[in-house]
Design an enzyme around this catalytic site. Structure first.
Site, PDB file in Angstrom:
ATOM      1  N   ASN A 184     -40.561 -44.190  25.957  1.00 27.77           N
ATOM      2  CA  ASN A 184     -41.670 -43.829  26.842  1.00 27.77           C
ATOM      3  C   ASN A 184     -41.120 -43.177  28.108  1.00 27.77           C
ATOM      4  OD1 ASN A 184     -44.379 -43.741  27.727  1.00 27.77           O
ATOM      5  ND2 ASN A 184     -44.091 -45.596  28.947  1.00 27.77           N
ATOM      6  N   GLN A 220     -43.238 -55.986  27.362  1.00 24.29           N
ATOM      7  CA  GLN A 220     -43.553 -55.870  28.789  1.00 24.29           C
ATOM      8  C   GLN A 220     -43.784 -54.394  29.088  1.00 24.29           C
ATOM      9  OE1 GLN A 220     -40.992 -58.152  27.967  1.00 24.29           O
ATOM     10  NE2 GLN A 220     -42.694 -59.599  28.150  1.00 24.29           N
ATOM     11  N   LEU A 221     -45.015 -54.046  29.179  1.00 24.90           N
ATOM     12  CA  LEU A 221     -45.406 -52.653  29.408  1.00 24.90           C
ATOM     13  C   LEU A 221     -44.617 -52.033  30.555  1.00 24.90           C
ATOM     14  CD1 LEU A 221     -47.540 -50.395  28.879  1.00 24.90           C
ATOM     15  CD2 LEU A 221     -48.814 -51.431  30.761  1.00 24.90           C
ATOM     16  N   ASP A 222     -44.032 -50.879  30.331  1.00 29.44           N
ATOM     17  CA  ASP A 222     -43.300 -50.138  31.358  1.00 29.44           C
ATOM     18  C   ASP A 222     -42.120 -50.912  31.917  1.00 29.44           C
ATOM     19  OD1 ASP A 222     -45.000 -48.051  31.055  1.00 29.44           O
ATOM     20  OD2 ASP A 222     -46.102 -48.365  32.916  1.00 29.44           O
ATOM     21  N   GLU A 223     -41.699 -51.967  31.237  1.00 32.05           N
ATOM     22  CA  GLU A 223     -40.582 -52.732  31.783  1.00 32.05           C
ATOM     23  C   GLU A 223     -39.473 -52.913  30.761  1.00 32.05           C
ATOM     24  OE1 GLU A 223     -41.700 -56.221  33.884  1.00 32.05           O
ATOM     25  OE2 GLU A 223     -42.960 -55.058  35.263  1.00 32.05           O
TER      26      GLU A 223
END
Lengths: 278, 278, 278, 278
Positions: A184, A220-223
């Protein structure tokens, strides 16, 4: 150049490099580059070896496994172009950059298809003779929508998914189908801004720097583990719209750079970080 | 942490890593980090190994030499603080940064003395209890002036010389006394400006970026192997004086970063470039 | 937003801003942004004003000229998309970036045509419905080749020419036809490398930073007024080919940023530098 | 150079620049640089004028106020070195950088004293002949401790306070005593890390960039208007300790750059952002 990549990781112990290179030497492999790294906090060993030469793959791997501790993870990656599927929503900057690199043979990977929840980018994609699948999400549950996408993906069987500004949150079930195989890209700020309209927040706060982070997607979204980051300077005289343009410029470059590392087997994912051999 | 560093380089051939790590394994050395690199144009092999453990230095080295081709250069560097002498002229920004880091134990090296062709920086240096030698160059030949400096250096016997804005050209004879052991810092521009008053030229041309380059000094003035580089953005609204201040800021950080690489044995010099294990 | 831009420059003297804004105030113009700068070395005054409102252009300009010293250069630029022609050779990275931005309305300019001395980029260009003119240079004098190009340019009558990796040297006669209206992009290094194969030289020297410079073309090749610059970090582990890829990435972003400044009338050219109101 | 700075801001309306420059012209002031900016979201006008010439300050200001709308805030800042007090805890990198610049006349401000809750930096400070006040915080309420500091500050009456790694949270009551007059520096990350040991978190996440942000302190801790930001690249091979060193290097440069903007009256604070005339 035609070469293979060997990726090994396991808990560290004395003699690992010796044992690995002993096997390689026996097989007359010509090592082109070799990198090792021991992550000190976890005492975990990583080794990436690029080599050429002809060898019996099965014997080579069984000898390696015999020489290494049983927990060792050994991955032998024969040099070939990897298959990618790309998910997008409406923003064009990342997908158009990837399509152009692909068209000129710079991506070192095959873009099998582009999938989107909108039709906006179909015309662009078709210019480059890449299949475009419009999978609308309206009036569908998240699961039903993802099921349709997975059905398409099953057909192409890609090694990696690239979220090139795909603006929908993926379910854990979807992510688990592609563990550490979804890349991403998102904007980043110093400091971070949570919530909607990050560029408006960045403008209101007067940030001087806009960044972009490419990372693997985990639950963990965006992590997830960071692959590459870069920044571009801005000023208070720039509107939120100009800051967003700067953000797009840095995003596309960082995404392309991270894909180079991914498709060339230049990294390991370890816990929540990447070990990169660049 | 107490560890030693082994630096080996030689023409590449199969099995080098195996042979080296075999010797290390026999001596029960605990490898902390290991890096190899083969420079493709010259087909030259480089390996840097940091390790801990007790071992018989002479036996270890003789076994290594026996295992390696005769051209191999092997350097074993026991972990200790290196001795530096610093040459300056009148500008304070680099030397003050180094003196502060030294005073707070961040330099990981010993500053044995500061030598200058002027007395301007004596007061600063004495604040930090470091000897200052003022060696005026007026009315002396270049050779006679350097002779005086070399006499002082002989007393301190430093491993490296740091030109922290020393504004005199060194003779080839001087440089040959410290081959790849003299580190220099200078401003850099895109594009480069030759001749006097580079910041005035940079201002006149409207450059947007000011850089700094730290490099080893060889007989091509300012053209030796690059150790570290960085940049800082500027604008046409900045005066030549402000650009020079920006240049000083980036110079001192780049010089300090390059010294870290040097005193930790993190690099090789190969032809006109450096191979860095960072 | 619909607004006009007023660009004024002249030798500095007291009261210039007052006199200019007095005229603007009389005409009930709504100033959106106003920037002034006095270049100290030459004591020259620059003012850029963006404003909205309806006004009689001829009266406004004649009042301005009456209020200002006779040497004043006044340019009133009504807001509209500028016409560009783009010259290329074989490299695709800059032209494809511009074509994509153009296709999505991000360039804020019209690409009237692409002209090349080769046919390589015709297929790409035609995907974006932009005319492509292949003007081969073989067996022609430089002047005859340029004559053909000028003939095409006369047809389109562009305001600016963009050299998006056009690898031929332009004659002074050609350049004089488009004074400060030709924008070029080229790689930059710290230090600079003259001659052929700059990336090989950069590799051999072990540079840590690759840059790009966009500039106006004047008769000093590659030495005209700088519009924008940026850099990207590299390492000794990168091949010359990878350094060249990094160079292409930074070139395309810098060229696009410089075009934004040009087509929005955000700069003056003064002697050999630019005065930028960003 | 001896010049004064005029800072004006008010809600935007037509003719403001004209009215201001009319007064300046009547007083025969010689404008050295002039910058205006209208913040579009709030429709608020900002103007900074640097000028030389002799004038009657009271008449000049009263004429300006008469010409401007009643809400206009007019600040006339005669050129002189500003007085700073610096608060520190134990880390030396920022304070030593400021003391050196001060000693060599590069700070363009007077450091009146250094105040710390520890004695660690007393020896360093005394080398530079600057008073050091050790105000221990043990066994005191936050308010009592701040009261002691304020007592010292009252003596020096500084225009600005600089938190050069002062690691205690200030109470709102303290901050209100120095509204937009306290400058802080802190590390920044992409993404941000909350809580303790940020460099350990940065290491664990494998960040590729370490940043620093200088900002004014308001009641939202670490979230006041940003003055300057910069970054430095890092890699997974760097330990958390090396990342912290990189963070210190970028912090000290960013703090010094932000102080230059502050003491030269180059900025306005507007809501939660800064308007900078650099």
């Amino acid at each position: 150049m035609n070469f293979s990549v060997l990726l090994i990781h396991c808990p560290d112990q004395p003699g690992l490099v010796f044992k690995i290179t002993q096997v390689a030497y026996r097989h007359n492999l010509n090592i082109i580059s070799n990198g090792e790294f021991v992550e000190r906090n976890s005492n975990h060993f990583f080794m990436r070896t690029a080599f050429s030469g002809s060898f019996d793959e099965a014997i080579f791997l069984s000898e390696l496994q015999a020489a290494l501790p049983p927990e060792a993870v050994v991955k032998l990656s024969l040099r070939k172009k990897r298959d990618l599927c790309i998910l997008v929503t409406k923003e064009h900057h990342c997908i158009s950059d990837l399509l152009v690199r692909h068209a000129f043979g710079e991506l070192d990977a095959n873009i099998k298809c582009v999938i989107s929840n909108y039709s906006d980018l179909e015309r662009l994609t078709s210019k480059f003779d890449v299949p475009y699948h419009h999978v609308a999400h309206e009036n569908k549950t998240r699961e039903a929508h993802e099921e349709e996408i997975l059905h398409i993906l099953d057909h192409y069987n890609p090694e990696f998914l690239v979220l090139a500004k795909y603006m929908r949150i993926l379910t854990p079930a979807f992510i688990q189908r592609y563990p550490n195989r979804i890349i991403n890209i998102h904007h980043s700020f110093l400091p971070a801004f949570a919530g909607a309209n990050p560029y408006t927040q960045a403008y209101d706060r007067g940030v001087k720097i806009i960044g972009a982070t490419a990372h693997f997607v985990n639950e963990q979204l965006d992590e997830g583990p960071i692959i590459a980051q870069s920044i571009i300077p801005v000023a208070h005289t720039h509107s939120a719209k100009e800051m967003a343009q700067a953000g797009r410029d840095v995003e596309k470059i960082v995404l392309a750079r991270s894909l180079k590392l991914v498709v060339h087997d230049q990294l390991f994912v370890h816990r929540n970080k990447t070990i990169i051999f660049d």
